[in-house]
Design a protein around this motif. Structure first.
Motif, PDB file in Angstrom:
ATOM      1  N   ARG A  83      11.177  15.021   0.000  1.00  0.00           N
ATOM      2  CA  ARG A  83       9.777  15.208  -0.394  1.00  0.00           C
ATOM      3  C   ARG A  83       9.383  16.679  -0.409  1.00  0.00           C
ATOM      4  NH1 ARG A  83       9.123  10.545   2.904  1.00  0.00           N
ATOM      5  NH2 ARG A  83       8.085  11.719   4.535  1.00  0.00           N
ATOM      6  N   ASN A 103      12.910  -0.596  -9.810  1.00  0.00           N
ATOM      7  CA  ASN A 103      12.170  -0.667  -8.554  1.00  0.00           C
ATOM      8  C   ASN A 103      12.459   0.566  -7.689  1.00  0.00           C
ATOM      9  OD1 ASN A 103      10.758  -1.537  -6.289  1.00  0.00           O
ATOM     10  ND2 ASN A 103      12.363  -2.955  -5.624  1.00  0.00           N
ATOM     11  N   PHE A 104      13.728   0.923  -7.619  1.00  0.00           N
ATOM     12  CA  PHE A 104      14.128   2.094  -6.841  1.00  0.00           C
ATOM     13  C   PHE A 104      13.478   3.369  -7.387  1.00  0.00           C
ATOM     14  CE2 PHE A 104      17.197   5.645  -7.155  1.00  0.00           C
ATOM     15  CZ  PHE A 104      17.126   6.091  -5.852  1.00  0.00           C
ATOM     16  N   THR A 107       9.779   3.437  -6.569  1.00  0.00           N
ATOM     17  CA  THR A 107       9.560   3.660  -5.137  1.00  0.00           C
ATOM     18  C   THR A 107       9.813   5.122  -4.768  1.00  0.00           C
ATOM     19  OG1 THR A 107      10.303   1.392  -4.770  1.00  0.00           O
ATOM     20  CG2 THR A 107      10.127   2.790  -2.838  1.00  0.00           C
ATOM     21  N   ALA A 108      10.897   5.667  -5.316  1.00  0.00           N
ATOM     22  CA  ALA A 108      11.238   7.059  -4.997  1.00  0.00           C
ATOM     23  C   ALA A 108      10.184   8.014  -5.570  1.00  0.00           C
ATOM     24  CB  ALA A 108      12.623   7.393  -5.550  1.00  0.00           C
ATOM     25  N   ALA A 111       7.143   7.934  -3.480  1.00  0.00           N
ATOM     26  CA  ALA A 111       7.345   8.627  -2.200  1.00  0.00           C
ATOM     27  C   ALA A 111       7.290  10.143  -2.386  1.00  0.00           C
ATOM     28  CB  ALA A 111       8.681   8.206  -1.592  1.00  0.00           C
ATOM     29  N   VAL A 112       7.948  10.623  -3.410  1.00  0.00           N
ATOM     30  CA  VAL A 112       8.040  12.068  -3.629  1.00  0.00           C
ATOM     31  C   VAL A 112       6.686  12.663  -4.037  1.00  0.00           C
ATOM     32  CG1 VAL A 112       9.004  13.764  -5.235  1.00  0.00           C
ATOM     33  CG2 VAL A 112      10.516  12.179  -4.047  1.00  0.00           C
ATOM     34  N   GLN A 160      17.662  10.529 -12.148  1.00  0.00           N
ATOM     35  CA  GLN A 160      16.773  10.696 -10.995  1.00  0.00           C
ATOM     36  C   GLN A 160      16.313  12.144 -10.866  1.00  0.00           C
ATOM     37  OE1 GLN A 160      18.587   8.927  -7.414  1.00  0.00           O
ATOM     38  NE2 GLN A 160      19.745   7.639  -8.816  1.00  0.00           N
ATOM     39  N   LEU A 164      12.426  12.782 -10.778  1.00  0.00           N
ATOM     40  CA  LEU A 164      11.831  13.185  -9.499  1.00  0.00           C
ATOM     41  C   LEU A 164      11.438  14.662  -9.508  1.00  0.00           C
ATOM     42  CD1 LEU A 164      14.072  11.168  -6.994  1.00  0.00           C
ATOM     43  CD2 LEU A 164      11.872  10.522  -8.009  1.00  0.00           C
TER      44      LEU A 164
END
Ligand SMILES: Nc1ncnc2c1ncn2[C@@H]1O[C@H](COP(=O)(O)OP(=O)(O)OP(=O)(O)O)[C@@H](O)[C@H]1O
Ligand SMILES: [Mg+2]
Lengths: 252, 404
Positions: A83, A103-104, A107-108, A111-112, A160, A164
């Motif tokens: 994060r 889903n992953f 969720t990630a 969170a980030v 990712q 992200l």
């Protein structure tokens, strides 16, 4: 403008015969806008460095510092590091059965960012990022990394990375196991990530092949748990010709 | 069906003898007494092979002489209009039509004392549009009760039947499941009892010619829940999938016993039971017995039990047994794995910014998702997912299992 500083980092792993030191004093500073290549023979400790930055519980930091914009990274939990803006593309991404890619990712991202992404734009962003990396649509509903080929796993790591959007990316042999087309696709992804000039990249590789697509500003030769030599892109050319023989005594 | 035959051999099981050095098969129906007469079943004390995992003191005498005449429960039915659900007298010929003969004392007692039978019949060729749901709600665990259910899936029918259990009860029952030629049946038994409940349950499945049976046991609540499933084949070509999902909290004892009797050629069985445990003295037991008789040529069977131990102080016992009496089979295998969280999975998820608690939730959800998907009943899937979430919320405050 961000800085990732690694100072005199010593790391060991637990073995049956007691702790074994793998990293023996690593010094390295990456600033946003820079791409650093870390090259070294098998077993020299490249993955150990990557995992230690991410906080893998297997590795014990015995001394040294890692600072992200002055903040002590080593005191952070694994998720806090992510994060804070650190991303590790793993050499061997882990299979997580029962957790779908979509889903992953959601969720990630939540969170980030500290908040859920707007559904409509998120779905579109994911789809476009997948298209750019030539990942088929049905992967979104597959279980995370489960049954993915080596190359598919690597492309998902870069997916990712793009979604992200961290400050610093550590890419651990993202190039290994890729055919030439996939290598180009993955390299394009990394270049898109760093194109804005505000990202730092630590590109770990065994081979010089990927450096045709991703141009490093600095090259560090990693041998026996420390940086043995550093320089500009020309150092990679030297390694291309001579391998690691000057450093380890045998061609690697 | 006669009920006075002493020591009646169940499907010739008593012919199946073990010499010295026979493998330990964890106490199954392999060589147990099968009889309708309660007196043929001595009161177990806990040292018997088939009772050695069960905390006898918590059985409330269901295995002994506690009267089973309580009726403190209510039953509600939500059936597909084409499926016939009726309450019939104990003498109804459907009772016993699965060929089951009680193989332990509580089962024999429940057989003797159940005065009514719930008969669910899916008529021939009917394709049910929705699951038939029977909900049993216990009102008190004070007085013990006995139950009997017979589910008959007639030729070429297709249906889903769900037996739900909730509330407080001390309950012993027998459930017979009979599938005729070419029938497709999914039977789900869901035990979501209150904390004070004890439930000893026997299911016997008879798989018809070319029938496809999915038998699912789901256990969440209850102080002690012991489910024994026996299955055999009435003719060749049957296909049985036996699925189980259980989640034990502090102090709960959930015991799952299976006996698949491959007594016919060219049949298939596939067993997958998955459990999670959390909290001190949470205990699960899984005994998976598979017998492949000489007649069972060309069969294939596989059984797998996986347990995820979420906290210290919980214990999962897992005993698969496979006994093969013919070499002419397509395949047979078993596996059992009990472990804590996979650290590498947690690390991977956390390395993407996901906090530890949430990462654990994702992994446990994922662990059960595979199974919930296999059950293949959307009406159930959502409920099961929600219950798994609820269980996880209970465990939230508990420290995670430590290495070793
Ligand atoms: N648990 C362990 N016990 C003993 N040695 C270990 C352990 N874990 C790692 N090592 C050793 O640490 C060294 C560094 O490993 P690391 O994976 O970091 O190398 P690497 O440079 O990434 O190699 P590669 O190019 O093959 O990916 C290796 O010699 C490895 O064998
Ligand atoms: Mg490596």
């Amino acid at each position: 403008m961000s800085t990732l500083e690694i100072r005199d980092l010593h790391v060991s792993v637990e073995t049956e015969a007691g702790p074994k030191e793998i990293l023996r004093g690593v010094d390295l500073t990456v600033r946003s806008g820079e791409t650093h290549a870390i090259m070294g023979p098998n077993g020299s400790g490249k993955s150990t460095l990557a995992y230690s930055l991410a906080g893998h519980p297997k590795y014990t930091v015995t001394s040294g510092e890692v600072l992200l914009d002055g903040e002590n990274v080593l005191e952070m939990t694994v998720d806090e590091r992510a994060r804070a803006g650190l991303f590790l593309a793993m050499q061997y991404p882990v299979e997580v059965p029962g957790v779908s890619v979509s889903n992953f990712l959601r969720t990630a991202k939540t969170a980030v960012d500290g908040e859920a992404p707007k559904l409509r734009t998120w779905v579109k962003d994911v789809k476009e990022a997948m298209d750019r990396l030539a990942i088929a649509d049905d992967f979104a509903e597959r279980d995370l990394n489960t049954g993915f080929s080596g190359g598919e796993k690597k492309r998902h790591e870069i997916l990712q990375l793009e979604l992200l959007n961290p400050k610093f990316a550590v890419l651990d042999e993202t190039d290994s196991g890729l055919d030439i087309d996939a290598l180009r696709v993955v390299s394009d992804g990394v270049n898109r990530f760093s194109a804005g000039g505000d990202k730092g990249v630590l590109l770990i590789t065994h081979y010089t092949r990927i450096l045709r697509y991703i141009k490093p500003d600095f090259v560090h030769v990693f041998v026996a748990g420390r940086v043995a030599e550093e320089g500009g892109p020309e150092l990679a050319e030297k390694l291309e010709e001579k391998g690691y023989v000057d450093y380890v005594g045998t061609p690697a | 069906m006669t009920t006075d035959t002493a020591q009646q051999a169940q499907h010739g099981l008593t012919e199946h003898s073990h010499g010295a050095g026979a493998p330990d098969h964890g106490g199954s129906a392999f060589d147990t007494i099968a009889s309708f007469d309660v007196a043929d079943h001595p009161v177990p004390h806990g040292r018997e092979e088939e009772w050695r995992f069960t905390p006898m003191a918590r059985l409330r005498g269901l295995h002994d002489d506690t009267p089973l005449d309580g009726h403190d429960y209510e039953v509600s039915v939500d059936a597909d209009p084409q499926v016939v659900v009726e309450t019939v007298e104990a003498a109804d010929p459907r009772r016993g039509s699965s060929g089951y003969v009680p193989n332990d004392r509580p089962s024999a007692r429940a057989w003797a004392e159940a005065d009514k039978v719930l008969a669910i019949t899916v008529p021939a060729d009917v394709v049910a549009g929705k699951p038939t749901i029977v909900r049993l709600r216990g009102l008190s665990a004070e007085k013990a009760a006995a139950g009997h259910v017979v589910i008959t899936a007639e030729r070429f029918s297709q249906s889903v039947v769900v037996l739900e259990h909730e509330g407080s009860a001390a309950f012993a029952d027998n459930v017979e499941i009979i599938t005729h030629d070419g029938a497709r049946l999914t039977l789900v038994t869901l035990q979501d009892w209150a904390d004070d409940s004890v439930h000893l349950s026997h299911h016997h499945v008879s798989v018809g010619r070319d029938a496809v049976v999915k038998h699912v046991v789901v256990s969440f609540g209850g102080d002690l829940v012991r489910t024994s499933v026996t299955l055999d084949y009435a003719a060749p070509g049957g296909d049985a999938e036996l699925l189980g999902l259980y989640f034990a909290d502090s102090g709960q004892h959930l015991e799952k016993r299976l006996f698949v009797d491959h007594n016919q050629p060219n049949c298939r069985s596939n067993v997958l039971y998955k459990g999670a445990l959390q909290g001190g003295k949470a205990h699960t037991v899984w005994i998976g017995n598979v017998l492949i008789r000489p007649a069972a040529e060309g069969i294939s069977t596989y059984e797998l039990n996986r347990n995820l131990v979420l906290t210290d102080g919980a214990r999962a016992d897992s005993v698969p047994n496979l006994e093969i009496e013919t070499g002419e089979i397509e395949g047979a295998g078993h596996a059992s794995a009990t472990g804590r969280f996979d650290d590498e999975q947690l690390f991977y998820l956390m390395a993407r910014g996901i906090p530890a608690d949430e990462a654990r939730r994702l992994v446990v959800r994922g662990f059960f998702t595979e199974l919930i998907n296999k059950i293949g009943v959307p009406e159930i899937a959502e409920r099961l997912t929600a219950t798994v979430e609820r269980e996880l919320a209970i465990g939230e405050g508990l420290p995670a299992a430590t290495t070793h």
